[in-house]
Design a protein around this motif. Structure first.
Motif, PDB file in Angstrom:
ATOM      1  N   VAL A   1      31.672  27.975 -24.351  1.00  0.00           N
ATOM      2  CA  VAL A   1      31.905  27.126 -23.166  1.00  0.00           C
ATOM      3  C   VAL A   1      31.437  27.848 -21.759  1.00  0.00           C
ATOM      4  O   VAL A   1      31.790  29.249 -21.767  1.00  0.00           O
ATOM      5  N   GLN A   2      30.926  27.293 -20.848  1.00  0.00           N
ATOM      6  CA  GLN A   2      30.687  27.937 -19.555  1.00  0.00           C
ATOM      7  C   GLN A   2      31.423  27.224 -18.658  1.00  0.00           C
ATOM      8  O   GLN A   2      31.559  25.903 -18.778  1.00  0.00           O
ATOM      9  N   ILE A   3      31.956  27.772 -17.362  1.00  0.00           N
ATOM     10  CA  ILE A   3      32.731  27.088 -16.375  1.00  0.00           C
ATOM     11  C   ILE A   3      32.150  27.443 -15.020  1.00  0.00           C
ATOM     12  O   ILE A   3      31.646  28.804 -14.768  1.00  0.00           O
ATOM     13  N   ILE A   4      32.318  26.665 -14.167  1.00  0.00           N
ATOM     14  CA  ILE A   4      32.195  27.073 -12.632  1.00  0.00           C
ATOM     15  C   ILE A   4      33.426  26.807 -11.861  1.00  0.00           C
ATOM     16  O   ILE A   4      33.977  25.332 -12.231  1.00  0.00           O
ATOM     17  N   ALA A   5      33.953  27.455 -11.447  1.00  0.00           N
ATOM     18  CA  ALA A   5      35.550  27.171 -10.827  1.00  0.00           C
ATOM     19  C   ALA A   5      35.627  27.454  -9.378  1.00  0.00           C
ATOM     20  O   ALA A   5      34.889  28.226  -8.901  1.00  0.00           O
ATOM     21  N   GLN A   6      36.390  26.611  -8.729  1.00  0.00           N
ATOM     22  CA  GLN A   6      36.516  26.599  -7.435  1.00  0.00           C
ATOM     23  C   GLN A   6      38.180  26.729  -6.964  1.00  0.00           C
ATOM     24  O   GLN A   6      38.816  25.641  -7.609  1.00  0.00           O
ATOM     25  N   THR A   7      38.542  27.637  -6.178  1.00  0.00           N
ATOM     26  CA  THR A   7      39.992  27.543  -5.906  1.00  0.00           C
ATOM     27  C   THR A   7      40.174  26.937  -4.563  1.00  0.00           C
ATOM     28  O   THR A   7      39.657  27.348  -3.618  1.00  0.00           O
ATOM     29  N   PRO A   8      41.060  25.901  -4.593  1.00  0.00           N
ATOM     30  CA  PRO A   8      41.338  25.055  -3.389  1.00  0.00           C
ATOM     31  C   PRO A   8      41.812  26.000  -2.415  1.00  0.00           C
ATOM     32  O   PRO A   8      42.675  26.904  -2.602  1.00  0.00           O
TER      33      PRO A   8
ATOM     34  N   GLY B   1      48.252  31.833 -13.027  1.00  0.00           N
ATOM     35  CA  GLY B   1      49.180  30.909 -12.504  1.00  0.00           C
ATOM     36  C   GLY B   1      48.666  29.916 -11.491  1.00  0.00           C
ATOM     37  O   GLY B   1      49.512  29.395 -10.859  1.00  0.00           O
ATOM     38  N   LYS B   2      47.543  30.075 -11.221  1.00  0.00           N
ATOM     39  CA  LYS B   2      46.945  29.284  -9.863  1.00  0.00           C
ATOM     40  C   LYS B   2      46.379  27.983 -10.248  1.00  0.00           C
ATOM     41  O   LYS B   2      45.491  28.163 -11.316  1.00  0.00           O
ATOM     42  N   THR B   3      46.488  27.001  -9.610  1.00  0.00           N
ATOM     43  CA  THR B   3      45.717  25.765  -9.679  1.00  0.00           C
ATOM     44  C   THR B   3      44.241  25.900  -9.227  1.00  0.00           C
ATOM     45  O   THR B   3      44.040  26.326  -8.205  1.00  0.00           O
ATOM     46  N   VAL B   4      43.274  25.697 -10.137  1.00  0.00           N
ATOM     47  CA  VAL B   4      41.751  25.867  -9.919  1.00  0.00           C
ATOM     48  C   VAL B   4      41.077  24.503 -10.444  1.00  0.00           C
ATOM     49  O   VAL B   4      41.462  23.770 -11.307  1.00  0.00           O
ATOM     50  N   CYS B   5      39.813  24.192  -9.708  1.00  0.00           N
ATOM     51  CA  CYS B   5      39.190  23.243 -10.026  1.00  0.00           C
ATOM     52  C   CYS B   5      37.830  23.644 -10.757  1.00  0.00           C
ATOM     53  O   CYS B   5      37.501  24.533 -10.415  1.00  0.00           O
ATOM     54  N   VAL B   6      37.543  22.689 -11.938  1.00  0.00           N
ATOM     55  CA  VAL B   6      36.537  23.339 -12.771  1.00  0.00           C
ATOM     56  C   VAL B   6      35.606  22.280 -13.242  1.00  0.00           C
ATOM     57  O   VAL B   6      35.975  21.021 -13.192  1.00  0.00           O
ATOM     58  N   ILE B   7      34.259  22.847 -13.495  1.00  0.00           N
ATOM     59  CA  ILE B   7      33.255  21.867 -14.177  1.00  0.00           C
ATOM     60  C   ILE B   7      33.253  22.791 -15.531  1.00  0.00           C
ATOM     61  O   ILE B   7      33.057  24.166 -15.313  1.00  0.00           O
ATOM     62  N   ALA B   8      32.828  22.237 -16.516  1.00  0.00           N
ATOM     63  CA  ALA B   8      32.417  22.967 -17.572  1.00  0.00           C
ATOM     64  C   ALA B   8      30.926  22.489 -18.167  1.00  0.00           C
ATOM     65  O   ALA B   8      30.950  21.233 -18.252  1.00  0.00           O
ATOM     66  N   LYS B   9      30.493  23.319 -18.993  1.00  0.00           N
ATOM     67  CA  LYS B   9      29.257  23.183 -19.710  1.00  0.00           C
ATOM     68  C   LYS B   9      29.539  23.623 -21.223  1.00  0.00           C
ATOM     69  O   LYS B   9      29.850  24.713 -21.617  1.00  0.00           O
ATOM     70  N   LEU B  10      29.254  22.617 -22.260  1.00  0.00           N
ATOM     71  CA  LEU B  10      29.296  23.046 -23.612  1.00  0.00           C
ATOM     72  C   LEU B  10      28.155  23.556 -24.057  1.00  0.00           C
ATOM     73  O   LEU B  10      26.739  23.066 -24.191  1.00  0.00           O
ATOM     74  N   LYS B  11      28.218  25.104 -24.060  1.00  0.00           N
ATOM     75  CA  LYS B  11      26.900  25.906 -24.418  1.00  0.00           C
ATOM     76  C   LYS B  11      26.246  25.715 -25.911  1.00  0.00           C
ATOM     77  O   LYS B  11      25.258  25.430 -26.121  1.00  0.00           O
ATOM     78  N   SER B  12      27.453  25.708 -26.699  1.00  0.00           N
ATOM     79  CA  SER B  12      27.173  25.719 -28.464  1.00  0.00           C
ATOM     80  C   SER B  12      28.273  25.276 -28.919  1.00  0.00           C
ATOM     81  O   SER B  12      29.359  25.113 -28.595  1.00  0.00           O
ATOM     82  N   ARG B  13      27.888  24.491 -30.244  1.00  0.00           N
ATOM     83  CA  ARG B  13      28.968  24.018 -30.964  1.00  0.00           C
ATOM     84  C   ARG B  13      28.623  24.444 -32.443  1.00  0.00           C
ATOM     85  O   ARG B  13      27.395  23.985 -32.827  1.00  0.00           O
ATOM     86  N   SER B  14      29.292  24.903 -33.330  1.00  0.00           N
ATOM     87  CA  SER B  14      29.318  25.223 -34.607  1.00  0.00           C
ATOM     88  C   SER B  14      30.322  24.413 -35.514  1.00  0.00           C
ATOM     89  O   SER B  14      31.721  24.810 -35.352  1.00  0.00           O
ATOM     90  N   GLU B  15      29.857  23.494 -36.153  1.00  0.00           N
ATOM     91  CA  GLU B  15      30.778  22.626 -36.817  1.00  0.00           C
ATOM     92  C   GLU B  15      31.278  23.170 -38.153  1.00  0.00           C
ATOM     93  O   GLU B  15      30.907  24.324 -38.493  1.00  0.00           O
ATOM     94  N   GLY B  16      32.913  22.950 -38.506  1.00  0.00           N
ATOM     95  CA  GLY B  16      33.359  23.718 -39.453  1.00  0.00           C
ATOM     96  C   GLY B  16      32.535  23.628 -40.661  1.00  0.00           C
ATOM     97  O   GLY B  16      31.813  22.593 -41.206  1.00  0.00           O
ATOM     98  N   HIS B  17      32.746  24.730 -41.348  1.00  0.00           N
ATOM     99  CA  HIS B  17      32.009  24.812 -42.712  1.00  0.00           C
ATOM    100  C   HIS B  17      32.793  26.048 -43.590  1.00  0.00           C
ATOM    101  O   HIS B  17      33.356  26.747 -43.032  1.00  0.00           O
TER     102      HIS B  17
END
Length: 455
Positions: free
Chosen positions: A180-187, A384-400
């Motif tokens: 997971v990748q994220i971009i965060a902004q602190t209010p 412990g701080k409130t942040v605002c985030v958007i996330a990108k799913l970079k990869s997923r490996s299904e269970g096996h």
């Protein structure tokens, strides 16, 4: 002459003997000592509280819980006792981060802070205070275990040999893993709110200086550090490296207990500090922490900005990676192009099982497709701080089912965990041999995991 620890053992032994004469059928016994480990007593009420907590969490015991629960508590006391001997430290900031993370999870499950307070019949401050000691002990035990196994390693040959000898039905299942990748902004906190906090701290300083109140009293009443507030703001002897750098820079320059520091800004908020004592390279101080409140309008502004950023990325104006590098406020991921790191005693990886992600992130990415960018959301970071985030799913490996070629690291971690568990088990058995232990007769027929309790 009897030493302090010897006196403690004698007193606890006398108490144990006294309680052992109380018949088991007596209905008027409120509590009793059932185990003594070193100079620590385990009460019947301790066992009942653990039993209730385990039941609420759905824990299933492999052994008789009447035996397994007190043994579990006794082993925890062995780790805590050794942690004190080895000077293992856990910072208040680490404890507070855990408290805030758990509080946010509880709030997310029950619906709102008000509902949580109503359900627990406590204010948030009281809930924080009630969680503090148990969470600190848990972190100390975890840190002690890490210390005990830090020299345990496995070779690639050991991993391949272990996997080769595994029966087919014992090959582990690798759960779904994501990157997971994220971009965060602190209010942003308004200057007016910061000035309000600083004015309050200046008022506390003036009241102590004028003799109207003690620093300890004001800390108990107003400090927003729940762990130290209950102790009048006092932090026990702590090394410089265990404190926030800005806080440490001021605290270690204090020498007069009658004077109060200037206002200090740390990543947790704003403090005033009072010197208590210094011992070698460790210092004992008191502090009062106030945290500026983030307004709903500031949170909404950050969410709106991230919504615009996400739209620009979807339209190809720039990449998510560039946004993370130049826009994100999250210092832990900014230099890694937004990629979250999963750090544990096993090492560091970019792969997470969903349960290992922050709860807010896991809920969002669980239903996302690879390459998709989420809508903006809020979360509590590890400070412990409130942040605002958007996330990108970079990869997923299904269970096996694990394979040695594709899942070597998984298999290595499995073997390493096995070796570490063996090392800890051996340490506990040896520790029991060298520790004073008394057990109530009712537990003498238990089938314990560790040998040596019964003497």
């Amino acid at each position: 002459m009897v030493g302090k620890s010897s006196r403690s053992w004698i007193l606890l032994s006398l108490l144990f003997v006294h309680l052992s004469f109380i018949p088991t059928y007596a209905q008027n016994v409120v509590d009793e000592v059932v185990w003594v480990v070193g100079d620590e007593a385990i009460l019947k009420s301790d066992i009942e509280v653990t039993r209730i907590q385990a039941a609420m969490e759905g824990v299933r015991w492999e052994r008789n819980p009447d035996c397994a629960i007190p043994e579990q508590i006794a082993v925890q006391k062995l780790f805590l006792h050794q942690a004190a001997i080895d000077s293992i430290e856990v910072t208040e900031s680490e404890v507070n981060s855990q408290i805030e993370a758990r509080l946010e999870y509880m709030i997310s499950q029950i619906g709102s802070r008000e509902k949580l307070e109503e359900y627990r019949k406590q204010s948030l401050s009281q809930i924080r205070a009630s969680m503090h000691d148990d969470l600190k002990d848990q972190l100390m035990i975890q840190r002690m275990k890490e210390h005990l196994v830090k020299g345990v390693t496995v070779t690639p040959a050991e991993v391949r040999r272990y996997f080769k000898d595994l029966p087919l039905d014992s090959i582990p299942f690798v759960p779904t893993e994501v990157e997971v990748q994220i971009i965060a902004q602190t209010p942003r906190v308004t200057p007016e709110e910061i000035n309000r906090v600083k004015d309050e701290l200046r008022d506390y300083t003036d009241r102590v200086t004028r003799g109207e109140a003690t620093f300890q009293t004001l800390a108990r009443l107003y400090s927003q550090d729940p762990g130290s507030a209950r102790r009048g703001g006092e932090l026990d002897y702590t090394g410089r490296g265990m404190l926030d750098p800005a806080f440490a820079a001021v605290a270690f320059n204090l020498t007069d207990p009658k004077k109060i520091s200037k206002i200090v800004e740390s990543e947790f908020g704003y403090h005033i500090i009072q010197y208590v004592d210094k011992r070698g390279d460790k210092i004992k101080v008191r502090h009062i922490l106030l945290k500026p409140e983030v307004s709903d309008s500031a949170i909404n502004a950050s969410l709106a900005r991230l919504d615009s950023v996400a739209m620009d990325i979807r339209e190809g104006k720039f990449t998510f990676e560039d946004g993370a590098s130049y826009i994100s406020d999250d210092k832990d991921t900014r230099n890694n192009r937004g990629l979250m790191a999963n750090r544990s005693e096993m090492g560091q990886t970019s792969r997470f099982q969903l349960q290992d992600l922050p709860a807010e992130v896991a809920r969002v990415v669980d239903t996302m497709k690879v390459g998709q960018i989420s809508q903006p959301f809020t979360m509590i970071n590890d400070r412990g701080k409130t942040v605002c985030v958007i996330a990108k799913l970079k990869s997923r490996s299904e269970g096996h089912k694990a394979t040695i070629t594709e899942d070597f690291q998984v298999m290595k971690n499995l073997v390493l965990e096995k070796r570490r568990n063996e090392a800890i088990h051996k340490w506990v058995v040896n520790k029991i041999k060298n520790t004073y232990v008394r057990i109530n007769e009712n537990y003498k027929d238990c089938d314990f995991e560790y040998q040596g309790w019964i003497r």
